[in-house]
Design a protein around this motif. Structure first.
Motif, PDB file in Angstrom:
ATOM      1  N   GLY A   1       0.734  -1.256   0.006  1.00  0.00           N
ATOM      2  CA  GLY A   1       0.119   0.163   0.055  1.00  0.00           C
ATOM      3  C   GLY A   1       0.642   1.299  -0.164  1.00  0.00           C
ATOM      4  N   GLU A   2       2.196   1.143  -0.298  1.00  0.00           N
ATOM      5  CA  GLU A   2       3.001   2.481  -0.420  1.00  0.00           C
ATOM      6  C   GLU A   2       4.164   2.087  -1.235  1.00  0.00           C
ATOM      7  OE1 GLU A   2       5.383   3.268   3.256  1.00  0.00           O
ATOM      8  OE2 GLU A   2       4.580   1.555   4.128  1.00  0.00           O
ATOM      9  N   ILE A   3       4.959   3.016  -1.511  1.00  0.00           N
ATOM     10  CA  ILE A   3       6.111   2.793  -2.481  1.00  0.00           C
ATOM     11  C   ILE A   3       7.190   3.161  -1.481  1.00  0.00           C
ATOM     12  CG2 ILE A   3       7.352   3.836  -4.344  1.00  0.00           C
ATOM     13  CD1 ILE A   3       4.756   4.785  -5.557  1.00  0.00           C
ATOM     14  N   PHE A   4       8.388   2.245  -1.498  1.00  0.00           N
ATOM     15  CA  PHE A   4       9.335   2.499  -0.384  1.00  0.00           C
ATOM     16  C   PHE A   4      10.138   3.449  -1.003  1.00  0.00           C
ATOM     17  CE2 PHE A   4       9.518  -2.673  -0.080  1.00  0.00           C
ATOM     18  CZ  PHE A   4       8.161  -2.453   0.751  1.00  0.00           C
ATOM     19  N   PHE A   5      10.681   4.198   0.267  1.00  0.00           N
ATOM     20  CA  PHE A   5      11.561   5.265  -0.065  1.00  0.00           C
ATOM     21  C   PHE A   5      12.786   5.210  -0.850  1.00  0.00           C
ATOM     22  CE2 PHE A   5      13.794   3.307   3.466  1.00  0.00           C
ATOM     23  CZ  PHE A   5      15.193   3.820   3.293  1.00  0.00           C
ATOM     24  N   ASP A   6      13.404   4.277  -0.696  1.00  0.00           N
ATOM     25  CA  ASP A   6      14.689   4.002  -1.512  1.00  0.00           C
ATOM     26  C   ASP A   6      14.366   4.010  -2.942  1.00  0.00           C
ATOM     27  OD1 ASP A   6      13.328   1.619  -1.391  1.00  0.00           O
ATOM     28  OD2 ASP A   6      15.103   0.531  -1.233  1.00  0.00           O
ATOM     29  N   ASN A   7      13.262   3.533  -3.486  1.00  0.00           N
ATOM     30  CA  ASN A   7      12.852   3.629  -4.797  1.00  0.00           C
ATOM     31  C   ASN A   7      12.665   5.096  -5.391  1.00  0.00           C
ATOM     32  OD1 ASN A   7      12.625   0.801  -5.153  1.00  0.00           O
ATOM     33  ND2 ASN A   7      10.747   0.779  -4.548  1.00  0.00           N
ATOM     34  N   ILE A   8      11.865   5.911  -4.439  1.00  0.00           N
ATOM     35  CA  ILE A   8      11.642   7.106  -4.911  1.00  0.00           C
ATOM     36  C   ILE A   8      12.928   8.177  -4.909  1.00  0.00           C
ATOM     37  CG2 ILE A   8      10.088   9.221  -4.579  1.00  0.00           C
ATOM     38  CD1 ILE A   8       7.913   7.521  -3.363  1.00  0.00           C
ATOM     39  N   LEU A   9      13.718   7.786  -3.632  1.00  0.00           N
ATOM     40  CA  LEU A   9      14.989   8.481  -3.623  1.00  0.00           C
ATOM     41  C   LEU A   9      15.867   8.068  -4.663  1.00  0.00           C
ATOM     42  CD1 LEU A   9      15.677   8.740   0.252  1.00  0.00           C
ATOM     43  CD2 LEU A   9      14.813  10.591  -1.163  1.00  0.00           C
ATOM     44  N   GLY A  10      15.960   7.023  -5.113  1.00  0.00           N
ATOM     45  CA  GLY A  10      16.645   6.745  -6.512  1.00  0.00           C
ATOM     46  C   GLY A  10      16.362   7.462  -7.599  1.00  0.00           C
ATOM     47  N   LEU A  11      14.918   7.323  -7.656  1.00  0.00           N
ATOM     48  CA  LEU A  11      14.445   8.352  -8.981  1.00  0.00           C
ATOM     49  C   LEU A  11      14.864   9.566  -8.799  1.00  0.00           C
ATOM     50  CD1 LEU A  11      12.704   8.139 -11.608  1.00  0.00           C
ATOM     51  CD2 LEU A  11      10.693   8.544  -9.986  1.00  0.00           C
ATOM     52  N   TRP A  12      14.471  10.127  -7.654  1.00  0.00           N
ATOM     53  CA  TRP A  12      14.880  11.841  -7.494  1.00  0.00           C
ATOM     54  C   TRP A  12      16.242  11.844  -7.616  1.00  0.00           C
ATOM     55  CZ3 TRP A  12      18.777  13.539  -4.016  1.00  0.00           C
ATOM     56  CH2 TRP A  12      18.849  14.826  -3.927  1.00  0.00           C
ATOM     57  N   ALA A  13      17.328  11.187  -7.535  1.00  0.00           N
ATOM     58  CA  ALA A  13      18.722  11.379  -7.815  1.00  0.00           C
ATOM     59  C   ALA A  13      18.775  11.353  -9.324  1.00  0.00           C
ATOM     60  CB  ALA A  13      19.479  10.266  -7.252  1.00  0.00           C
ATOM     61  N   ALA A  14      18.235  10.427  -9.984  1.00  0.00           N
ATOM     62  CA  ALA A  14      18.289  10.392 -11.391  1.00  0.00           C
ATOM     63  C   ALA A  14      17.487  11.310 -12.100  1.00  0.00           C
ATOM     64  CB  ALA A  14      17.702   8.853 -12.027  1.00  0.00           C
ATOM     65  N   SER A  15      16.458  11.787 -11.489  1.00  0.00           N
ATOM     66  CA  SER A  15      15.718  12.943 -12.431  1.00  0.00           C
ATOM     67  C   SER A  15      16.109  14.157 -12.012  1.00  0.00           C
ATOM     68  CB  SER A  15      14.363  12.931 -11.574  1.00  0.00           C
ATOM     69  OG  SER A  15      14.241  13.174 -10.334  1.00  0.00           O
ATOM     70  N   THR A  16      17.025  14.576 -10.622  1.00  0.00           N
ATOM     71  CA  THR A  16      17.607  15.737 -10.409  1.00  0.00           C
ATOM     72  C   THR A  16      18.888  15.885 -11.663  1.00  0.00           C
ATOM     73  OG1 THR A  16      16.949  15.601  -8.174  1.00  0.00           O
ATOM     74  CG2 THR A  16      18.930  17.040  -8.892  1.00  0.00           C
ATOM     75  N   ALA A  17      19.640  14.782 -11.542  1.00  0.00           N
ATOM     76  CA  ALA A  17      20.701  15.010 -12.790  1.00  0.00           C
ATOM     77  C   ALA A  17      20.003  15.338 -14.072  1.00  0.00           C
ATOM     78  CB  ALA A  17      21.469  13.612 -12.817  1.00  0.00           C
ATOM     79  N   ALA A  18      19.019  14.612 -14.424  1.00  0.00           N
ATOM     80  CA  ALA A  18      18.283  14.912 -15.780  1.00  0.00           C
ATOM     81  C   ALA A  18      17.733  16.223 -16.038  1.00  0.00           C
ATOM     82  CB  ALA A  18      17.454  13.903 -16.097  1.00  0.00           C
ATOM     83  N   PHE A  19      17.222  16.765 -14.926  1.00  0.00           N
ATOM     84  CA  PHE A  19      16.897  18.419 -14.796  1.00  0.00           C
ATOM     85  C   PHE A  19      17.998  18.988 -15.052  1.00  0.00           C
ATOM     86  CE2 PHE A  19      16.408  21.938 -12.008  1.00  0.00           C
ATOM     87  CZ  PHE A  19      15.260  22.444 -12.747  1.00  0.00           C
TER      88      PHE A  19
END
Length: 206
Positions: free
Chosen positions: A44-62
């Protein structure tokens, strides 16, 4: 007079080579998107490590999108979408620093869902364009829709599998893999020992 080989025999290998990146992108996106969707269905939730990993990649892409040499209008749209994981992170700080209520938690969960549905495919697509600049330019719109449909289909099926994990997985399966047991998981079946039968003299026999 020599005859030229048919056009199909000369272009088929080229088409096959051009189709290889499509398969790589499709498999890579699906392999990354399935686990967050599964955890959303199972826990019922998304694990924080998945979202933080995506945040790191999306920030670099940003950052790359801001400095790349393209028209400003197109860059701003992509940069805005790449900020979705950052918005989720900021909302978590705001909700945790105050008294969390149902509305605040619902907004955070909504952005977490957007991170999975929108952020993951879009971030991966931007990364693909960084690695293969000619990929998007040579792809037809039909191919792009095919990739999107496959990745979205895998994510939806993974979500349904997570919601029905008790039908084909047990609590022990999650424990062995190093994950916590999701709500409603099926306990591992254990064999009950057979009671000893008493001997005629009153002593128990195995």
């Amino acid at each position: 007079m020599s005859q030229e080989p048919p056009a199909e025999s000369t272009t088929a290998p080229d088409r096959q080579r051009r189709d290889v990146p499509v398969g790589v992108v499709m498999v890579g996106m699906s392999a990354i998107a399935w686990w967050p969707a599964f955890t959303l269905g199972a826990w019922g939730e998304i694990f924080f490590d998945n979202i933080l990993g995506l945040w790191a990649a999306s920030t670099a892409a940003f950052v790359f999108v801001l400095v790349e040499r393209r028209p400003v209008r197109g860059r701003l749209v992509r940069a805005f979408v790449l900020l979705i994981p950052t918005v989720w992170l900021v909302l978590n700080f705001l909700v945790s620093s105050q008294n969390p209520d149902d509305l605040g938690a619902a907004i955070v969960d909504l952005f977490a869902l957007l991170v999975v549905i929108v952020g993951i495919p879009f971030t991966l697509w931007v990364l693909v364009r960084i690695i293969w600049p000619e990929f998007a330019a040579e792809r037809r719109r039909r191919t792009i829709w095919l990739i999107t449909s496959v990745v979205l289909g895998v994510a939806v099926i993974s979500l349904l599998l997570g919601m029905n994990q008790s039908r084909f997985l047990t609590c022990q399966d999650f424990a062995i893999s190093g994950n916590s047991e999701p709500p409603g998981c099926t306990p591992e079946e254990t064999s009950t020992p057979t009671p000893a039968t008493p001997a005629p003299n009153g002593s128990a026999t195995p």
